[in-house]
Motif scaffolding. Sequence first.
Motif, PDB file in Angstrom:
ATOM      1  N   GLY A   1       0.861  -1.174   0.000  1.00 23.05           N
ATOM      2  CA  GLY A   1       0.000   0.000   0.000  1.00 23.05           C
ATOM      3  C   GLY A   1       0.899   1.226   0.000  1.00 23.05           C
ATOM      4  O   GLY A   1       2.123   1.109   0.004  1.00 23.05           O
ATOM      5  N   ILE A   2       0.281   2.378  -0.031  1.00 20.00           N
ATOM      6  CA  ILE A   2       1.053   3.625   0.028  1.00 20.00           C
ATOM      7  C   ILE A   2       0.653   4.360   1.304  1.00 20.00           C
ATOM      8  O   ILE A   2      -0.540   4.517   1.578  1.00 20.00           O
ATOM      9  CB  ILE A   2       0.738   4.518  -1.195  1.00 20.00           C
ATOM     10  N   GLY A   3       1.643   4.783   2.067  1.00 20.95           N
ATOM     11  CA  GLY A   3       1.341   5.482   3.310  1.00 20.95           C
ATOM     12  C   GLY A   3       1.745   6.945   3.236  1.00 20.95           C
ATOM     13  O   GLY A   3       2.192   7.429   2.189  1.00 20.95           O
ATOM     14  N   PRO A   4       1.605   7.654   4.358  1.00 24.82           N
ATOM     15  CA  PRO A   4       1.944   9.072   4.398  1.00 24.82           C
ATOM     16  C   PRO A   4       3.353   9.335   3.874  1.00 24.82           C
ATOM     17  O   PRO A   4       4.278   8.573   4.152  1.00 24.82           O
ATOM     18  CB  PRO A   4       1.856   9.423   5.889  1.00 24.82           C
TER      19      PRO A   4
ATOM     20  N   VAL B   1      -1.512  -1.209  -4.289  1.00 27.12           N
ATOM     21  CA  VAL B   1      -2.954  -0.952  -4.336  1.00 27.12           C
ATOM     22  C   VAL B   1      -3.228   0.374  -3.649  1.00 27.12           C
ATOM     23  O   VAL B   1      -2.715   0.632  -2.550  1.00 27.12           O
ATOM     24  CB  VAL B   1      -3.758  -2.068  -3.618  1.00 27.12           C
ATOM     25  N   LEU B   2      -4.005   1.222  -4.317  1.00 25.93           N
ATOM     26  CA  LEU B   2      -4.382   2.483  -3.664  1.00 25.93           C
ATOM     27  C   LEU B   2      -5.717   2.981  -4.190  1.00 25.93           C
ATOM     28  O   LEU B   2      -6.090   2.707  -5.338  1.00 25.93           O
ATOM     29  CB  LEU B   2      -3.307   3.556  -3.828  1.00 25.93           C
ATOM     30  N   TYR B   3      -6.413   3.674  -3.311  1.00 25.43           N
ATOM     31  CA  TYR B   3      -7.690   4.277  -3.681  1.00 25.43           C
ATOM     32  C   TYR B   3      -7.676   5.750  -3.261  1.00 25.43           C
ATOM     33  O   TYR B   3      -7.119   6.098  -2.227  1.00 25.43           O
ATOM     34  CB  TYR B   3      -8.869   3.640  -2.939  1.00 25.43           C
ATOM     35  N   GLY B   4      -8.369   6.558  -4.054  1.00 26.19           N
ATOM     36  CA  GLY B   4      -8.661   7.924  -3.619  1.00 26.19           C
ATOM     37  C   GLY B   4      -7.640   8.946  -4.082  1.00 26.19           C
ATOM     38  O   GLY B   4      -6.475   8.647  -4.311  1.00 26.19           O
ATOM     39  N   ALA B   5      -8.123  10.195  -4.186  1.00 26.00           N
ATOM     40  CA  ALA B   5      -7.298  11.288  -4.702  1.00 26.00           C
ATOM     41  C   ALA B   5      -6.100  11.580  -3.807  1.00 26.00           C
ATOM     42  O   ALA B   5      -5.011  11.906  -4.293  1.00 26.00           O
ATOM     43  CB  ALA B   5      -8.155  12.540  -4.847  1.00 26.00           C
ATOM     44  N   GLN B   6      -6.287  11.421  -2.495  1.00 25.86           N
ATOM     45  CA  GLN B   6      -5.186  11.754  -1.582  1.00 25.86           C
ATOM     46  C   GLN B   6      -3.991  10.817  -1.789  1.00 25.86           C
ATOM     47  O   GLN B   6      -2.844  11.270  -1.905  1.00 25.86           O
ATOM     48  CB  GLN B   6      -5.699  11.645  -0.149  1.00 25.86           C
ATOM     49  N   LYS B   7      -4.284   9.532  -1.892  1.00 24.16           N
ATOM     50  CA  LYS B   7      -3.191   8.569  -2.150  1.00 24.16           C
ATOM     51  C   LYS B   7      -2.626   8.783  -3.554  1.00 24.16           C
ATOM     52  O   LYS B   7      -1.435   8.623  -3.782  1.00 24.16           O
ATOM     53  CB  LYS B   7      -3.700   7.135  -2.015  1.00 24.16           C
ATOM     54  N   GLY B   8      -3.536   9.123  -4.493  1.00 19.22           N
ATOM     55  CA  GLY B   8      -3.084   9.395  -5.862  1.00 19.22           C
ATOM     56  C   GLY B   8      -2.080  10.537  -5.873  1.00 19.22           C
ATOM     57  O   GLY B   8      -1.068  10.491  -6.573  1.00 19.22           O
ATOM     58  N   GLN B   9      -2.365  11.545  -5.058  1.00 18.45           N
ATOM     59  CA  GLN B   9      -1.458  12.703  -4.986  1.00 18.45           C
ATOM     60  C   GLN B   9      -0.103  12.292  -4.410  1.00 18.45           C
ATOM     61  O   GLN B   9       0.947  12.710  -4.908  1.00 18.45           O
ATOM     62  CB  GLN B   9      -2.094  13.799  -4.114  1.00 18.45           C
ATOM     63  N   ILE B  10      -0.144  11.446  -3.377  1.00 13.86           N
ATOM     64  CA  ILE B  10       1.119  10.992  -2.761  1.00 13.86           C
ATOM     65  C   ILE B  10       1.953  10.236  -3.800  1.00 13.86           C
ATOM     66  O   ILE B  10       3.156  10.451  -3.950  1.00 13.86           O
ATOM     67  CB  ILE B  10       0.839  10.093  -1.531  1.00 13.86           C
TER      68      ILE B  10
END
Length: 261
Positions: free
Chosen positions: A149-152, A210-219
């Motif tokens: 996953g992708i974190g902060p 795997v990622l969902y959502g604009a915030q993770k997309g931005q990261i």
Amino acid sequence: MSTFSRESDPNPLALEKEYRTRGIQFKEFLTREQTAKAAATHISEQIARNPQSNISFATGETMVSVYSELIHMGINASQVQAFHLDEYLGVNSQIDKESFARFVRSRVVEPLRIQQAFYLDGTANNPHDEAKRYELLLQRYPTDLVILGIGPGGHIAFNEAGTPFNLGVHVQQLSPETVQRDIDRGQPKREYALTQGPQNIIRARQIMVVLYGAQKGQILQDCFTGPISEQFPASILRSSEVAPRVTVFLDEFAGKKMRSI
Ligand code: GLP
């Protein structure tokens, strides 16, 4: 390639877009559910190809629906060797709800009846020795598939910004952003973790994110537009020898960010 109609979706796995960005394969779906189902299918295909696969399972909210889809597929995963990416220091997987070992045991290993699972022990007396033990296990069972996953800050596993790319399993201080995220999620304050390092991740034969959502997309966009740098941990996935082995599963909100680069 966009053949998907939102109004009349006859196929719950319909792929909206498939593209390559920075040498990496992206598979984009309209919803989180479709993304999770496709990611689960990808894992099940790996297990079908090699029932004895060595798989490193990510934890976190993103993975909850992926693993529940995987379980519902009714595959035989009993011969898989299961590993996980990271664990908070000081947590006991028998007691503490935030334990990642506990997550993998209860959401993956037990439901899939996996016979052989290797866990990081957050309560080990010497965490550095525990890191070495896990490193040796990963060398003995070379990873066929690592699920990320992708974190902060673009962290992968618990490799925070600034983590040297040449590290294996190690003890990691968590970034203030990660610590705060966990507190916001109602977890006790944890500032250190054991984690597979960038080297363990990029050695895997296959890498999936795997990622969902604009915030993770931005990261992810931040990691994919700047330089390949330890300041952006996920940027290592773009390096030329790694990128051909990476597949990213994402929903359209995350995808919008990636398609625009
Ligand atoms: C966590 C874990 C990662 C995980 C990521 C995303 O901190 N260290 O292994 O993939 O951050 O978590 P989530 O899906 O809960 O947003």
